[in-house]
Design an enzyme around this catalytic site. Structure first.
Site, mmCIF file in Angstrom:
data_model
loop_
_atom_site.group_PDB
_atom_site.id
_atom_site.type_symbol
_atom_site.label_atom_id
_atom_site.label_comp_id
_atom_site.label_asym_id
_atom_site.label_seq_id
_atom_site.Cartn_x
_atom_site.Cartn_y
_atom_site.Cartn_z
ATOM 1 N N LEU A 1 22.462 23.914 -13.166
ATOM 2 C CA LEU A 1 23.429 23.085 -12.456
ATOM 3 C C LEU A 1 22.984 22.944 -11.012
ATOM 4 O O LEU A 1 22.351 23.850 -10.458
ATOM 5 C CB LEU A 1 24.827 23.714 -12.503
ATOM 6 C CG LEU A 1 25.535 23.797 -13.860
ATOM 7 C CD1 LEU A 1 26.814 24.617 -13.727
ATOM 8 C CD2 LEU A 1 25.847 22.412 -14.409
ATOM 9 N N ASP A 2 23.325 21.818 -10.386
ATOM 10 C CA ASP A 2 23.093 21.670 -8.953
ATOM 11 C C ASP A 2 23.783 22.808 -8.209
ATOM 12 O O ASP A 2 24.779 23.365 -8.691
ATOM 13 C CB ASP A 2 23.672 20.349 -8.442
ATOM 14 C CG ASP A 2 22.994 19.130 -9.054
ATOM 15 O OD1 ASP A 2 21.836 19.260 -9.483
ATOM 16 O OD2 ASP A 2 23.634 18.064 -9.096
ATOM 17 N N MET A 3 23.283 23.112 -7.023
ATOM 18 C CA MET A 3 23.878 24.179 -6.216
ATOM 19 C C MET A 3 25.383 23.978 -6.044
ATOM 20 O O MET A 3 26.167 24.923 -6.141
ATOM 21 C CB MET A 3 23.204 24.225 -4.844
ATOM 22 C CG MET A 3 23.763 25.300 -3.931
ATOM 23 S SD MET A 3 22.970 25.360 -2.320
ATOM 24 C CE MET A 3 23.737 23.934 -1.524
#
Length: 299
Positions: free
Chosen positions: A133-135
């Site tokens: 997942l993106d940060m």
């Protein structure tokens, strides 16, 4: 000990064990080689060579764990573990957390915390990420505990067999309460580019959406991914004219007063266990920052 175990039936009599492992048990050639060298492939409790010819009622056992190390520093961390068994661990990642160490971020990542957890629980595992997942996106991430689980789940992921469900809070009210967005997503500026756009040159990308709650000038939307492109939900909702709150990359830079990251949460996963084939339906609750945003938008 985590193993794959199978009794040989008449139809496999005389087959080389290498072919049996690959064709019937779904083990990769690479894994077969390493497991054979390390004597982790047994027939009737005895290690065998890969040209061994199977007999009816032979009991074939493959030990899935091996001694491995990883150049990541273990760090104590409060992990929200949603599910765990001998093959996988699924963690509800908090927002603003990087998944894996990078050149500029070697600590404080989910992988640092996972390695510490494995060490404390005496599990000889390294961090094998199946999903990312993106940060700034929170939610469920799958980590495989051994090579076989990683191989099986990565294959399922590439074939879009793992159902991923998200909750997003978007600007404005969508015209339709539910529908499907089928628009190609393209990376316009080469390999190093981050931003994605809708473009006929891109890969086909499909997102199914449903409004689960309508607010005064916002909607809470459930999104189910049929494909898994980078930034897919963010790009697709922007294309409908309803960017996600807090998404300064694709939306409104003024949202920081309400939430300091995109209001996107990977709340659900439906998948098959890589070894037992049990169907797993996993869910995670909304994080507090998205709940606070929804409460603010209800006023």
């Amino acid at each position: 000990m985590c193993t794959i175990e199978k009794k040989v039936e008449e139809e496999h009599k005389g087959k080389k064990i290498r072919l049996f492992l690959k064709e019937d048990l779904g083990i990769s050639s690479r894994m077969i080689r390493s497991a054979s060298i390390e004597k982790r492939i047994l027939v009737n409790k005895v290690p065998v060579k890969m040209d061994y010819l199977l007999k009816v009622n032979d009991n074939v056992v493959v030990n899935l764990f091996k001694e491995e190390s990883q150049n990541i520093t273990p760090e104590p961390m409060d992990l929200d573990i949603v599910y765990e068994d001998d093959d996988i661990i699924v963690v509800n990642k908090r927002p603003n957390m990087i998944v894996h160490p990078t050149k500029n971020n070697k600590s404080g990542t989910l992988a640092n915390g996972l390695l510490h957890y494995f060490k404390e629980t005496n599990q000889k595992c390294i961090v094998r990420l199946v999903s990312r997942l993106d940060m700034d996106t929170s939610g469920l991430i799958i980590i495989a505990k051994h090579q076989f689980a990683h191989m099986q789940l990565s294959k399922d992921m590439s074939e879009d067999k793992i159902e991923k469900r998200y909750i997003a809070v978007v600007h404005g009210n969508l015209e339709k309460l539910e529908g499907t967005i089928d628009l190609p997503i393209y990376r316009p500026d080469g390999e190093g580019a981050v931003r994605r756009v809708i473009d006929s040159r891109g890969q086909r990308s499909i997102t199914h959406y449903k409004v689960v709650e309508r607010l005064k000038n916002a909607d809470i939307v459930e999104c189910i991914l049929e494909t898994g492109r980078t930034h897919q939900i963010r790009v697709h909702l922007k294309a409908l004219g309803h960017p996600i709150y807090g998404d300064t990359f694709y939306g409104d830079e003024n949202d920081n007063e309400l939430i300091n990251r995109q209001a996107l949460h990977a709340y659900g996963l439906n998948l098959e266990s890589p070894r037992t084939k049990e169907v797993l339906e996993l869910r995670a609750t909304l994080p507090s920052d998205i709940e606070n945003l929804i409460n603010l938008l209800k006023v």
